[in-house]
Motif scaffolding. Structure first.
Motif, mmCIF file in Angstrom:
data_model
loop_
_atom_site.group_PDB
_atom_site.id
_atom_site.type_symbol
_atom_site.label_atom_id
_atom_site.label_comp_id
_atom_site.label_asym_id
_atom_site.label_seq_id
_atom_site.Cartn_x
_atom_site.Cartn_y
_atom_site.Cartn_z
ATOM 1 N N VAL A 3 0.821 -1.208 0.000
ATOM 2 C CA VAL A 3 0.000 0.000 0.000
ATOM 3 C C VAL A 3 0.853 1.255 0.000
ATOM 4 O O VAL A 3 0.546 2.250 -0.669
ATOM 5 N N SER A 4 1.971 1.216 0.720
ATOM 6 C CA SER A 4 2.840 2.399 0.780
ATOM 7 C C SER A 4 3.409 2.741 -0.588
ATOM 8 O O SER A 4 3.475 3.911 -0.980
ATOM 9 N N LEU A 5 3.784 1.709 -1.367
ATOM 10 C CA LEU A 5 4.303 1.971 -2.708
ATOM 11 C C LEU A 5 3.215 2.504 -3.625
ATOM 12 O O LEU A 5 3.459 3.378 -4.466
ATOM 13 N N ALA A 6 1.992 1.993 -3.500
ATOM 14 C CA ALA A 6 0.882 2.477 -4.326
ATOM 15 C C ALA A 6 0.580 3.935 -4.020
ATOM 16 O O ALA A 6 0.351 4.748 -4.927
ATOM 17 N N LEU A 7 0.590 4.261 -2.715
ATOM 18 C CA LEU A 7 0.338 5.655 -2.341
ATOM 19 C C LEU A 7 1.459 6.556 -2.842
ATOM 20 O O LEU A 7 1.219 7.675 -3.292
ATOM 21 N N THR A 8 2.689 6.079 -2.801
ATOM 22 C CA THR A 8 3.807 6.886 -3.289
ATOM 23 C C THR A 8 3.703 7.137 -4.789
ATOM 24 O O THR A 8 3.930 8.251 -5.262
ATOM 25 N N ALA A 9 3.318 6.129 -5.553
ATOM 26 C CA ALA A 9 3.152 6.299 -6.995
ATOM 27 C C ALA A 9 2.015 7.266 -7.313
ATOM 28 O O ALA A 9 2.135 8.120 -8.204
ATOM 29 N N GLU A 10 0.916 7.135 -6.566
ATOM 30 C CA GLU A 10 -0.207 8.042 -6.807
ATOM 31 C C GLU A 10 0.148 9.474 -6.427
ATOM 32 O O GLU A 10 -0.182 10.422 -7.148
ATOM 33 N N LEU A 11 0.848 9.632 -5.287
ATOM 34 C CA LEU A 11 1.264 10.971 -4.870
ATOM 35 C C LEU A 11 2.229 11.580 -5.868
ATOM 36 O O LEU A 11 2.145 12.772 -6.193
ATOM 37 N N GLY A 13 2.322 10.978 -9.046
ATOM 38 C CA GLY A 13 1.535 11.377 -10.210
ATOM 39 C C GLY A 13 0.827 12.699 -10.005
ATOM 40 O O GLY A 13 0.806 13.554 -10.911
ATOM 41 N N TRP A 14 0.267 12.904 -8.807
ATOM 42 C CA TRP A 14 -0.409 14.173 -8.530
ATOM 43 C C TRP A 14 0.581 15.341 -8.494
ATOM 44 O O TRP A 14 0.287 16.421 -9.027
ATOM 45 N N ILE A 15 1.702 15.126 -7.871
ATOM 46 C CA ILE A 15 2.711 16.198 -7.827
ATOM 47 C C ILE A 15 3.194 16.535 -9.233
ATOM 48 O O ILE A 15 3.364 17.715 -9.589
ATOM 49 N N THR A 16 3.412 15.517 -10.047
ATOM 50 C CA THR A 16 3.834 15.751 -11.431
ATOM 51 C C THR A 16 2.797 16.553 -12.198
ATOM 52 O O THR A 16 3.125 17.509 -12.921
ATOM 53 N N LEU A 17 1.522 16.202 -12.037
ATOM 54 C CA LEU A 17 0.450 16.907 -12.737
ATOM 55 C C LEU A 17 0.379 18.366 -12.298
ATOM 56 O O LEU A 17 0.259 19.272 -13.135
ATOM 57 N N ILE A 18 0.461 18.615 -10.992
ATOM 58 C CA ILE A 18 0.382 19.999 -10.502
ATOM 59 C C ILE A 18 1.566 20.816 -10.992
ATOM 60 O O ILE A 18 1.417 21.982 -11.398
ATOM 61 N N MET A 19 2.761 20.229 -10.996
ATOM 62 C CA MET A 19 3.933 20.969 -11.461
ATOM 63 C C MET A 19 3.856 21.275 -12.953
ATOM 64 O O MET A 19 4.273 22.353 -13.402
ATOM 65 N N VAL A 20 3.306 20.361 -13.728
ATOM 66 C CA VAL A 20 3.144 20.598 -15.159
ATOM 67 C C VAL A 20 2.134 21.722 -15.405
ATOM 68 O O VAL A 20 2.335 22.586 -16.277
#
Length: 251
Positions: A3-11, A13-20
């Motif tokens: 679960v920790s790895l899944a949350l890290t991947a999702e987080l 992705g969100w950070i990447t989207l916001i920065m873009v």
């Protein structure tokens, strides 16, 4: 997957989207008339940038970009920043042309030595400040900034992420030349008054060589110029508002 790895991947992705999103939006906010002025605190503009970028990401307008590594991510940031710079400069042209017109007016009516506050990177003439501040206030009073934000979200359907071919550099060049020509056109009545003043001054100097015409003419041109400015300011701004959409192009 833990679960920790899944949350890290999702987080991630969100950070990447916001920065873009921030890469494209930053130039738009920092160059937008009214909000992007130097007199507006940087923290206010950064807060608006973060808030609106997060709102776009949470609204589901965009999918998370598919980047496989840091090189792809930085390339995407560069492309989005270039698109944002293109959009922001087009927005800023509307105020730059008013500043050019105000500077030209100051030159021809004898007020070029009276500098106002530094709305841009350096102090401008008094008339340039009047034109720029009046234009920004007029745009904000007409909810121009809301129209920019709404149109900005719609542009993702026309110019997707990283699609730098969706912008036309020649349009920016044509808009720049058009803005300069329009600035001269706005200041043309003052140029005509100055030309008439100098012609009359030449005839008076020929007729009465002993008269110090400069001491009489200088206060007259300043007074006549300020009177003409007071009478024509509203008309200049109305003509300017009608021309803005064709210069910006994407609103």
């Amino acid at each position: 997957m833990p679960v920790s790895l899944a949350l890290t991947a999702e987080l991630t992705g969100w950070i990447t989207l916001i920065m873009v999103i921030m890469a494209r939006l930053s130039f738009v906010i920092f160059l937008m008339p009214g909000i992007g002025e130097q007199t507006v605190p940087v923290r206010v503009r950064i807060g608006l940038l973060l808030a609106f970028s997060t709102a776009i990401a949470a609204a589901g307008i965009l999918r998370q970009p598919d980047v496989t590594g840091l090189p792809d991510f930085f390339v995407l940031l560069f492309l989005e920043s270039t698109i944002g710079l293109f959009l922001g400069v087009l927005l800023r042209l509307s105020i730059w042309l008013l500043s050019m017109a105000g500077t030209l007016v100051a030159q021809v009516i004898g007020l070029s030595q009276m500098l106002g506050i530094a709305l841009e990177t350096e102090a401008q003439t008094m008339t340039a400040n009047i034109f720029a501040m009046a234009g920004a206030a007029l745009l904000l009073s007409m909810d121009y900034h809301i129209s920019v934000f709404v149109r900005f979200t719609e542009l993702y359907g026309e110019i997707p992420l990283g699609m730098i071919t969706g912008i036309d550099p020649m349009f920016l060049i044509r808009s720049g030349f058009g803005a300069f020509g329009f600035a001269v056109l706005l200041a043309w009545p003052f140029v005509a008054v100055n030309l008439l003043y100098n012609l009359c001054l030449g005839f008076i100097n020929k007729a009465l060589p002993s008269l110090m015409v400069a001491f009489v003419g200088a206060p007259f041109i300043v007074g006549a110029g300020m009177l003409l400015l007071a009478l024509s300011m509203s008309t200049i701004l109305m003509v300017w508002m009608d021309r803005i959409p064709s210069l910006i192009g994407w609103l």
